[in-house]
Write a protein that holds these residues in place. Structure first.
Motif, PDB file in Angstrom:
ATOM      1  N   PHE A  48       0.812  -1.206   0.000  1.00 41.20           N
ATOM      2  CA  PHE A  48       0.000   0.000   0.000  1.00 41.20           C
ATOM      3  C   PHE A  48       0.851   1.264   0.000  1.00 41.20           C
ATOM      4  N   THR A  49       1.952   1.253   0.739  1.00 42.25           N
ATOM      5  CA  THR A  49       2.795   2.448   0.862  1.00 42.25           C
ATOM      6  C   THR A  49       4.232   2.216   0.411  1.00 42.25           C
ATOM      7  N   GLY A  50       4.511   1.068  -0.172  1.00 42.06           N
ATOM      8  CA  GLY A  50       5.873   0.718  -0.560  1.00 42.06           C
ATOM      9  C   GLY A  50       6.517   1.665  -1.554  1.00 42.06           C
ATOM     10  N   GLY A  51       5.723   2.349  -2.348  1.00 37.69           N
ATOM     11  CA  GLY A  51       6.269   3.316  -3.296  1.00 37.69           C
ATOM     12  C   GLY A  51       7.035   4.424  -2.587  1.00 37.69           C
ATOM     13  N   LEU A  52       6.606   4.745  -1.362  1.00 37.17           N
ATOM     14  CA  LEU A  52       7.302   5.771  -0.578  1.00 37.17           C
ATOM     15  C   LEU A  52       8.652   5.276  -0.065  1.00 37.17           C
ATOM     16  N   TYR A  53       8.816   3.959   0.034  1.00 36.56           N
ATOM     17  CA  TYR A  53      10.107   3.395   0.448  1.00 36.56           C
ATOM     18  C   TYR A  53      11.012   3.174  -0.755  1.00 36.56           C
ATOM     19  N   MET A  54      10.413   2.680  -1.831  1.00 33.75           N
ATOM     20  CA  MET A  54      11.202   2.313  -3.010  1.00 33.75           C
ATOM     21  C   MET A  54      11.710   3.516  -3.794  1.00 33.75           C
ATOM     22  N   LEU A  55      11.071   4.659  -3.653  1.00 38.88           N
ATOM     23  CA  LEU A  55      11.528   5.830  -4.408  1.00 38.88           C
ATOM     24  C   LEU A  55      12.964   6.188  -4.059  1.00 38.88           C
ATOM     25  N   TRP A  56      13.386   5.915  -2.829  1.00 41.35           N
ATOM     26  CA  TRP A  56      14.755   6.236  -2.404  1.00 41.35           C
ATOM     27  C   TRP A  56      15.764   5.309  -3.069  1.00 41.35           C
ATOM     28  N   MET A  57      15.365   4.054  -3.306  1.00 44.83           N
ATOM     29  CA  MET A  57      16.233   3.132  -4.035  1.00 44.83           C
ATOM     30  C   MET A  57      16.406   3.600  -5.470  1.00 44.83           C
ATOM     31  N   VAL A  58      15.306   3.999  -6.094  1.00 47.49           N
ATOM     32  CA  VAL A  58      15.361   4.477  -7.474  1.00 47.49           C
ATOM     33  C   VAL A  58      16.253   5.714  -7.556  1.00 47.49           C
ATOM     34  N   PHE A  67      25.947  -0.209 -11.976  1.00 47.16           N
ATOM     35  CA  PHE A  67      25.270  -1.481 -11.736  1.00 47.16           C
ATOM     36  C   PHE A  67      25.637  -1.997 -10.350  1.00 47.16           C
ATOM     37  N   GLY A  68      24.650  -2.488  -9.654  1.00 51.08           N
ATOM     38  CA  GLY A  68      24.859  -3.017  -8.308  1.00 51.08           C
ATOM     39  C   GLY A  68      24.380  -2.067  -7.222  1.00 51.08           C
ATOM     40  N   THR A  69      24.037  -0.840  -7.596  1.00 45.61           N
ATOM     41  CA  THR A  69      23.586   0.134  -6.603  1.00 45.61           C
ATOM     42  C   THR A  69      22.323  -0.356  -5.900  1.00 45.61           C
ATOM     43  N   GLY A  70      21.364  -0.845  -6.657  1.00 47.85           N
ATOM     44  CA  GLY A  70      20.120  -1.343  -6.068  1.00 47.85           C
ATOM     45  C   GLY A  70      20.353  -2.539  -5.172  1.00 47.85           C
ATOM     46  N   ILE A 157       0.307   0.724  -8.245  1.00 44.79           N
ATOM     47  CA  ILE A 157      -0.175   2.099  -8.094  1.00 44.79           C
ATOM     48  C   ILE A 157       0.704   2.867  -7.115  1.00 44.79           C
ATOM     49  N   SER A 158       1.028   2.253  -5.987  1.00 51.06           N
ATOM     50  CA  SER A 158       1.899   2.891  -5.000  1.00 51.06           C
ATOM     51  C   SER A 158       3.280   3.171  -5.593  1.00 51.06           C
ATOM     52  N   GLY A 159       3.787   2.223  -6.376  1.00 49.15           N
ATOM     53  CA  GLY A 159       5.088   2.397  -7.020  1.00 49.15           C
ATOM     54  C   GLY A 159       5.083   3.506  -8.055  1.00 49.15           C
ATOM     55  N   ILE A 160       4.000   3.630  -8.783  1.00 45.13           N
ATOM     56  CA  ILE A 160       3.890   4.707  -9.768  1.00 45.13           C
ATOM     57  C   ILE A 160       3.902   6.065  -9.065  1.00 45.13           C
ATOM     58  N   ILE A 161       3.185   6.152  -7.964  1.00 46.98           N
ATOM     59  CA  ILE A 161       3.184   7.401  -7.186  1.00 46.98           C
ATOM     60  C   ILE A 161       4.578   7.671  -6.632  1.00 46.98           C
ATOM     61  N   GLY A 162       5.232   6.637  -6.108  1.00 46.95           N
ATOM     62  CA  GLY A 162       6.598   6.789  -5.615  1.00 46.95           C
ATOM     63  C   GLY A 162       7.560   7.199  -6.712  1.00 46.95           C
ATOM     64  N   GLY A 163       7.385   6.650  -7.914  1.00 39.32           N
ATOM     65  CA  GLY A 163       8.226   7.020  -9.053  1.00 39.32           C
ATOM     66  C   GLY A 163       8.031   8.470  -9.448  1.00 39.32           C
ATOM     67  N   TRP A 164       6.796   8.939  -9.370  1.00 36.25           N
ATOM     68  CA  TRP A 164       6.511  10.348  -9.668  1.00 36.25           C
ATOM     69  C   TRP A 164       7.209  11.251  -8.647  1.00 36.25           C
TER      70      TRP A 164
END
Length: 180
Positions: A48-58, A67-70, A157-164
């Motif tokens: 539900f909220t993972g996009g807010l965590y994953m945006l920092w990885m991106v 390569f290897g940063t992620g 959907i959460s990931g798309i929001i995080g990507g934005w």
């Protein structure tokens, strides 16, 4: 593994660690709110909220551009989660649920043209969130396929929001030349 670390400068590792730290610091702030919505439905809060965590990885992958940063990002977060024992700890499964999304982001980052554009960041963040949510849904919650599909839709959907959000932050960082 030491060859992987040799490709990173001290600056790169500081950026990765700093952004991984921000990603972990946000979890305790956002998690209680998401649990109020997702727990009664037996849905992993991260979907539900993972996009807010994953945006920092991106952001880390875009800024460091190696390569290897992620993978390093995910591994670092998994180790911190396991040692400190903060929310999201699934024991040794954390090594997979945090590192696999990083591997996926690293591979897709290489494969897509212009990953710094908004659609590229939305794709990277959505895939990372979907991968992490899928691992948790299957191996922790043991959800049936129809429920996994719902979880994956929420994760996308959460990931798309995080990507934005990632794109907006990255654009600002580049505008002010905070990173090269």
């Amino acid at each position: 593994m030491s060859k992987v670390f040799r490709t990173f400068t001290t600056r790169d590792l500081i950026i990765i660690a700093g952004l991984a730290g921000i990603g972990l610091a946000i979890k305790p702030l956002v998690s209680p709110l998401s649990k109020m919505i997702t727990s009664p439905l037996m849905i992993p809060g991260g979907s539900f909220t993972g996009g807010l965590y994953m945006l920092w990885m991106v952001l880390a992958v875009l800024i460091v551009d190696k390569f290897g940063t992620g993978i390093v990002y995910g591994l670092l977060q998994a180790l911190v989660i396991m040692v400190i024992g903060i929310r999201g700890n699934q024991g040794l499964l954390s090594l997979v649920s945090y590192t696999f999304p990083g591997l996926l982001v690293d591979l897709v980052y290489l494969a897509i043209p212009h990953p710094e554009r908004i659609w590229g960041q939305m794709l990277l963040c959505a895939l990372a969130n979907m991968a992490g949510a899928l691992i948790v849904a299957i191996f922790v919650f043991h959800h049936p396929l129809p429920f996994i599909l719902i979880i994956e839709g929420m994760s996308m959907i959460s990931g798309i929001i995080g990507g934005w959000i990632s794109w907006a932050i990255y654009k600002t960082i580049k505008h002010y030349e905070l990173v090269q």
